[in-house]
Write a protein that holds these residues in place. Structure first.
Motif, short mmCIF file in Angstrom:
data_model
loop_
_atom_site.label_atom_id
_atom_site.label_comp_id
_atom_site.label_asym_id
_atom_site.label_seq_id
_atom_site.Cartn_x
_atom_site.Cartn_y
_atom_site.Cartn_z
N TYR A 1 -2.52 10.94 16.52
CA TYR A 1 -3.93 10.45 16.54
C TYR A 1 -4.59 10.89 17.44
O TYR A 1 -3.56 11.30 18.85
N GLN A 2 -6.45 10.24 17.22
CA GLN A 2 -7.26 10.89 18.34
C GLN A 2 -7.75 10.03 18.40
O GLN A 2 -8.54 9.77 17.64
N ASN B 1 -19.99 -8.34 26.86
CA ASN B 1 -19.93 -6.27 25.79
C ASN B 1 -19.02 -6.13 25.22
O ASN B 1 -18.20 -7.24 24.99
N ILE B 2 -19.65 -5.77 24.09
CA ILE B 2 -18.04 -5.30 22.49
C ILE B 2 -17.82 -4.19 23.17
O ILE B 2 -18.64 -3.16 23.44
N ASN B 3 -15.93 -3.93 22.81
CA ASN B 3 -15.58 -2.82 22.88
C ASN B 3 -15.42 -2.35 21.54
O ASN B 3 -14.94 -3.03 20.80
N TYR B 4 -15.69 -0.57 22.08
CA TYR B 4 -15.13 -0.65 19.95
C TYR B 4 -14.75 1.35 20.55
O TYR B 4 -15.14 2.11 21.61
N ILE B 5 -13.64 0.89 19.67
CA ILE B 5 -12.73 2.41 18.92
C ILE B 5 -12.98 3.01 18.04
O ILE B 5 -12.72 2.20 17.46
N GLU B 6 -13.15 4.35 18.22
CA GLU B 6 -12.87 5.07 17.03
C GLU B 6 -11.53 5.95 16.60
O GLU B 6 -12.08 7.25 17.77
N ILE B 7 -11.04 5.72 16.11
CA ILE B 7 -9.61 6.43 16.13
C ILE B 7 -9.42 7.79 14.41
O ILE B 7 -9.71 7.19 13.17
N ASN B 8 -9.12 8.70 15.25
CA ASN B 8 -8.62 9.66 13.34
C ASN B 8 -7.07 10.19 13.42
O ASN B 8 -6.17 10.09 14.49
N LYS B 9 -6.61 9.77 12.54
CA LYS B 9 -5.63 10.47 12.22
C LYS B 9 -5.21 11.75 11.92
O LYS B 9 -6.10 12.51 10.81
N VAL B 10 -5.17 13.00 12.62
CA VAL B 10 -6.11 13.58 12.86
C VAL B 10 -3.90 15.19 11.82
O VAL B 10 -4.92 16.36 11.37
N LYS B 11 -2.80 14.55 11.94
CA LYS B 11 -2.21 15.36 10.96
C LYS B 11 -0.67 14.20 10.41
O LYS B 11 -1.05 12.73 10.90
N LEU C 1 0.47 -1.43 -0.12
CA LEU C 1 -0.47 0.29 0.06
C LEU C 1 0.44 1.01 0.03
O LEU C 1 1.93 1.21 0.61
N GLY C 2 0.76 2.08 -0.73
CA GLY C 2 1.18 3.44 -0.92
C GLY C 2 1.09 4.60 0.26
O GLY C 2 0.17 3.67 0.46
N MET C 3 1.97 5.34 -0.08
CA MET C 3 1.49 6.75 0.64
C MET C 3 0.09 7.08 0.39
O MET C 3 -0.16 7.19 -0.55
N ASP C 4 -0.28 7.58 2.05
CA ASP C 4 -1.80 8.23 1.66
C ASP C 4 -3.03 7.43 0.70
O ASP C 4 -3.96 8.23 0.08
N GLU C 5 -2.57 5.82 0.33
CA GLU C 5 -3.45 5.38 -0.50
C GLU C 5 -4.51 4.88 0.85
O GLU C 5 -5.81 4.24 -0.49
N ILE C 6 -4.88 4.83 1.49
CA ILE C 6 -5.80 4.70 2.31
C ILE C 6 -6.72 5.62 2.92
O ILE C 6 -6.16 6.22 3.69
N SER C 7 -8.41 4.88 2.96
CA SER C 7 -8.80 6.54 3.90
C SER C 7 -9.04 5.95 5.46
O SER C 7 -9.59 6.51 5.99
N VAL D 1 1.95 6.40 6.80
CA VAL D 1 2.43 6.76 5.46
C VAL D 1 0.99 5.80 4.83
O VAL D 1 0.33 6.87 4.13
N ILE D 2 0.48 5.09 5.11
CA ILE D 2 -0.29 4.47 4.18
C ILE D 2 -2.07 5.41 4.51
O ILE D 2 -2.75 5.55 3.56
N LEU D 3 -2.08 5.35 6.12
CA LEU D 3 -3.54 6.36 6.17
C LEU D 3 -3.18 8.02 5.44
O LEU D 3 -2.50 8.22 6.28
N LYS D 4 -4.72 7.89 4.90
CA LYS D 4 -4.48 9.87 4.49
C LYS D 4 -4.58 10.34 6.06
O LYS D 4 -5.55 9.88 6.62
N LYS D 5 -4.45 11.42 6.16
CA LYS D 5 -4.81 12.90 7.10
C LYS D 5 -6.64 12.52 7.30
O LYS D 5 -6.61 12.93 6.41
N GLY D 6 -6.99 12.29 8.21
CA GLY D 6 -7.90 12.45 8.85
C GLY D 6 -9.26 11.40 8.32
O GLY D 6 -10.13 10.82 7.98
N GLY D 7 -7.73 10.31 7.96
CA GLY D 7 -8.72 8.58 7.40
C GLY D 7 -8.47 9.10 9.39
O GLY D 7 -8.04 8.80 10.33
#
Ligand SMILES: C[S@@+](CC[C@H](N)C(=O)[O-])C[C@H]1O[C@@H](n2cnc3c(N)ncnc32)[C@H](O)[C@@H]1O
Length: 232
Positions: free
Chosen positions: A188-189, A222-232, A122-128, A157-163
């Motif tokens: 990451y947040q 119980n099922i755990n869930y996390i959503e993480i944002n790539k902020v920069k 997977l290339g740079m910023d290829e994944i959303s 490398v592979i994840l877009k900013k905001g992904g």
């Protein structure tokens, strides 16, 4: 030609030939448009996956897609997105591709490849966005987990900013460890998390995976869930 492919197939997975092979391994050959098992081909597609999907839609990644219940529904709901799914087990790959075909979805490719190797194909910023559902918690050997500090270095490398990274697990410690790890990372947040997905506002849009069904029905866990944002 067909015969040569079948005879040589084991070379992609084993160092030496075996006496008997899993019948699902041979079935990989029946779906060349959906399943890629040749690492060389995957690596040649690096930064060029849009050509493989024949459009410029966002490309999302699922790591450890199991038998495909989750991706079947996700890809059907989001026809304007493409999905690359990584799975190691032959039977699960075949079951998944059959579900995708039944839905007539053309926006999914299955790769028999480890999640630890993403930077090779997977290339740079290829994944959303990235989905990781019920990864092995490696209780006795946590350094084998897919989600650890070095994984985020690959995502740099592979994840877009905001992904986003979407994680689900029955394993409470894995959940808490990820929350702690992301606190230490400045790019990451965590934007949302809950230890009880099925009693959260997300319960109606949640797509259940095979393991999720199992933990709910058999163990009422119980099922755990996390959503993480790539902020920069
Ligand atoms: C516990 S199962 C969860 C399957 C599915 N996500 C679900 O929730 O039902 C974990 C899956 O990840 C696959 N897997 C394990 N290690 C992997 C790795 N390093 N890279 C990609 N897939 C992996 C396994 O073959 C298995 O199907």
């Amino acid at each position: 030609m067909e015969n040569n492919l079948a005879n040589d197939l084991w070379k992609h997975f084993f160092v030496t030939p075996k006496k008997n092979y899993n019948k699902y391994m041979l079935q990989l050959l029946e779906y060349p448009e959906c399943i890629i098992y040749d690492k060389k081909i995957m690596d040649e597609n690096r930064s060029k996956w849009s050509e493989q999907f024949k459009n410029n839609n966002d490309i999302c990644l699922e790591i450890g897609s199991g038998s495909g219940n989750f991706i079947k529904e996700l890809a059907f709901r989001n026809k304007d997105k493409n999905y690359i799914c990584l799975e190691l087990r032959f039977k699960r790959l075949i079951l998944s591709v059959k579900k995708i075909k039944k839905n007539e979805s053309t926006n999914v490719r299955f790769l028999r490849r480890r999640g630890e190797e993403i930077e090779n194909f997977l290339g740079m910023d290829e994944i959303s966005d990235i989905y990781i559902n019920f990864p092995d918690p490696w209780e006795e050997n946590e350094r084998n987990r897919i989600i650890k500090e070095s994984f985020f270095v690959s995502l740099d490398v592979i994840l877009k900013k905001g992904g986003k990274i979407f994680f689900k697990s029955d394993h409470d410690k894995y959940y808490n460890d990820i929350l702690q790890l992301v606190e230490k990372l400045d790019n990451y947040q965590v934007v949302y998390h809950t230890p009880d997905l099925h009693n959260s506002p997300l319960k109606d849009i949640n797509i259940k995976t095979e393991f999720e069904q199992l933990f709910l029905c058999k163990h009422n866990k119980n099922i755990n869930y996390i959503e993480i944002n790539k902020v920069k």
